[in-house]
Design a protein around this motif. Structure first.
Motif, PDB file in Angstrom:
ATOM      1  N   ARG A  64      -4.681  14.846   5.482  1.00  0.00           N
ATOM      2  CA  ARG A  64      -3.579  14.091   6.149  1.00  0.00           C
ATOM      3  C   ARG A  64      -2.313  13.941   5.323  1.00  0.00           C
ATOM      4  N   TYR A  84       6.768   7.484   8.028  1.00  0.00           N
ATOM      5  CA  TYR A  84       6.519   6.528   7.252  1.00  0.00           C
ATOM      6  C   TYR A  84       7.457   6.134   6.070  1.00  0.00           C
ATOM      7  N   ALA A 126     -10.752   4.363   5.614  1.00  0.00           N
ATOM      8  CA  ALA A 126      -9.743   4.543   6.581  1.00  0.00           C
ATOM      9  C   ALA A 126      -9.337   3.440   7.591  1.00  0.00           C
ATOM     10  N   GLU A 146      -9.773   4.510  -0.616  1.00  0.00           N
ATOM     11  CA  GLU A 146      -9.714   3.471   0.455  1.00  0.00           C
ATOM     12  C   GLU A 146     -10.452   3.728   1.435  1.00  0.00           C
ATOM     13  N   LEU A 191       0.812  -1.149  -0.151  1.00  0.00           N
ATOM     14  CA  LEU A 191      -0.144   0.070   0.035  1.00  0.00           C
ATOM     15  C   LEU A 191       0.777   1.272   0.131  1.00  0.00           C
ATOM     16  N   ARG A 225       0.918   4.078  -2.773  1.00  0.00           N
ATOM     17  CA  ARG A 225       0.515   5.582  -2.563  1.00  0.00           C
ATOM     18  C   ARG A 225       1.891   6.232  -3.001  1.00  0.00           C
ATOM     19  N   ARG A 279      -9.954  12.613   4.748  1.00  0.00           N
ATOM     20  CA  ARG A 279     -10.660  11.924   5.390  1.00  0.00           C
ATOM     21  C   ARG A 279     -11.815  12.743   6.113  1.00  0.00           C
ATOM     22  N   ASP A 281      -2.865   9.996  10.953  1.00  0.00           N
ATOM     23  CA  ASP A 281      -2.993   8.247  11.103  1.00  0.00           C
ATOM     24  C   ASP A 281      -3.805   8.251  12.579  1.00  0.00           C
TER      25      ASP A 281
HETATM   26  C1  IPM Z   1      -4.408   3.887   7.304  1.00  0.00           C
HETATM   27  C2  IPM Z   1      -3.670   2.501   7.496  1.00  0.00           C
HETATM   28  C3  IPM Z   1      -2.526   2.524   7.101  1.00  0.00           C
HETATM   29  C4  IPM Z   1      -1.544   3.569   7.482  1.00  0.00           C
HETATM   30  C5  IPM Z   1      -1.572   1.090   7.037  1.00  0.00           C
HETATM   31  C6  IPM Z   1      -2.525  -0.086   6.719  1.00  0.00           C
HETATM   32  C7  IPM Z   1      -0.363   1.089   6.324  1.00  0.00           C
HETATM   33  O1  IPM Z   1      -3.924   2.564   9.151  1.00  0.00           O
HETATM   34  O2  IPM Z   1      -4.763   4.125   6.013  1.00  0.00           O
HETATM   35  O3  IPM Z   1      -4.664   4.723   8.155  1.00  0.00           O
HETATM   36  O4  IPM Z   1      -0.949   3.511   8.377  1.00  0.00           O
HETATM   37  O5  IPM Z   1      -1.482   4.740   6.388  1.00  0.00           O
END
Ligand code: IPM
Ligand code: MN
Length: 365
Positions: free
Chosen positions: A134, A141, A276, A274, A92, A96, A106, A245
């Motif tokens: 966000r 990350y 949340a 996607e 993921l 991104r 969000r 997050d």
């Molecule tokens: C979110 C999820 C993801 C993130 C994970 C699954 C990598 O918690 O979309 O909030 O931390 O961004």
């Protein structure tokens, strides 16, 4: 219009909730005279099992070749012992990055019918309507260096931001605030972190381009409290990746369930949609998962990627109607089961889809 969408259902409850959301999307699009051109590919744990990597090349290529990517969820306990860069989540994060969307929207919106589901008092949450922005491509990350040295027992991650990374997400947030109640809250930890000082400085500077928007700064620790004490005071909230997050999971308490929080990431080559919430592997395959966050994510896709406002509104209105009529998935019925009808994932999807159809037919009469 033909909407070219890549669907990546992913792991756990991902496939079930995606199936329902796509059915609703198809209905809404069809009634506006539009069709879906769908391609399905693997990502996350299923891709590790079948392709040996969480983001297979064909998935990435199809994503870059689509007009929007619609993702279910990734993650499974089976991969818990893997290092971060081999886990389902890595797929993921790679996706991104490749798509380039840096502003993850969000919306946290309290449906009146779900007020009772929140542990917060009704008079606190009623009327709450917050749009979180966000930052999605920076911070802890992705910052280098990062490592876990098992010999020395030391591990570290790097929180890193550049001026331009902050400025572009700030600008997106100010523009969104202009279309709403013209109030922007920027969240940081500028009393401790240099990245946050850069963040605050840059957001303030960008703010000069938007004199019609009121800007306030909050520290993330205080903000996590204010969200629970006075959520109605916030309109648009912009923050860095990790803070965003955490704060959005917290804010989902206002909506009554994490299963109500949609999301869409804009600003890159292809937008990514996607819910949340996560993949909830323990609920997978039982027809109990709440598909509403994913269905509402479909509405965001129609709105932000294709400008189909009426169709998007119809989906949101249908969700509201279904809730008004007392239909709930299990996660939304625990606190006050009386007078409610508990539906499975499929049945909830069907209800929303039928309601979308009725509404759009009524509107076209
Ligand atoms: C979110 C999820 C993801 C993130 C994970 C699954 C990598 O918690 O979309 O909030 O931390 O961004
Ligand atoms: Mn999260």
């Amino acid at each position: 219009m033909r909407l070219k969408i890549l669907v990546t259902p992913g792991d756990g409850i991902g496939p079930e909730i995606t199936e329902q959301a796509i059915a609703v999307l198809r209905e809404a699009a069809a009634l506006g005279g539009h069709t879906l051109n769908l391609d399905y590919r693997r990502i996350g744990g299923v891709a590790i099992s079948q392709d040996g990597t969480p983001l297979p090349q064909d998935t990435l290529a199809a994503a870059l070749d689509s007009e929007a990517v619609f993702l279910g969820a990734v993650g499974d306990y089976a991969f818990d012992s893997l290092p971060p860069n081999q886990r389902p989540e890595a797929g993921l994060l790679q996706l991104r990055t490749a798509l380039g969307g840096f502003a993850n929207l969000r919306p946290v919106f309290a449906f009146r019918e779900l007020t009772e589901n929140s542990p917060l008092r009704p008079e606190i949450i009623e009327g709450s309507d917050i749009l979180f922005v966000r930052e999605l491509l920076g911070g802890l990350y992705f910052g280098q260096p990062r490592a876990w040295n098992k010999e020395t027992g030391e591990a570290f991650n790097t929180m890193r931001y550049t001026h331009d990374e902050v400025a572009r997400v700030a600008r997106a947030a100010f523009r969104l605030a202009q279309k709403r109640r013209k109030h922007l809250t920027s969240v940081d930890k500028a009393n401790v972190l240099e990245t946050s000082q850069l963040w605050r400085d840059t957001v303030t500077e960008v703010g000069k381009e938007f004199p019609d928007v009121t800007l306030e700064h909050q520290f993330v620790d205080a903000m996590s409290m204010f969200l629970m004490k006075r959520p109605r005071d916030f309109d648009v909230v912009v923050t860095e990746n990790t803070f965003g997050d955490i704060l959005t999971d917290e804010a989902s308490v206002i909506t009554g369930s994490l299963g109500m929080l949609p999301s869409g990431t804009i600003g890159g080559k292809v937008n990514l949609y996607e819910p949340a919430h996560g993949s909830a592997p323990k609920h997978a395959g039982k027809n109990i998962a709440n598909p509403l966050a994913t269905i509402l994510t479909g509405a965001m896709l129609l709105r932000h990627s294709f400008g189909l406002e009426a169709e998007a509104d119809a989906i949101v209105a249908a969700v509201r109607k279904v809730l008004e009529a007392g239909f709930r998935t299990e996660d939304l019925a625990r606190t006050n089961p009386e007078g409610l009808t508990v539906l499975g994932t499929r049945e909830m999807g069907d209800k929303v889809r039928e309601t979308v159809k009725e509404q759009l037919l009524a509107a076209s009469r």
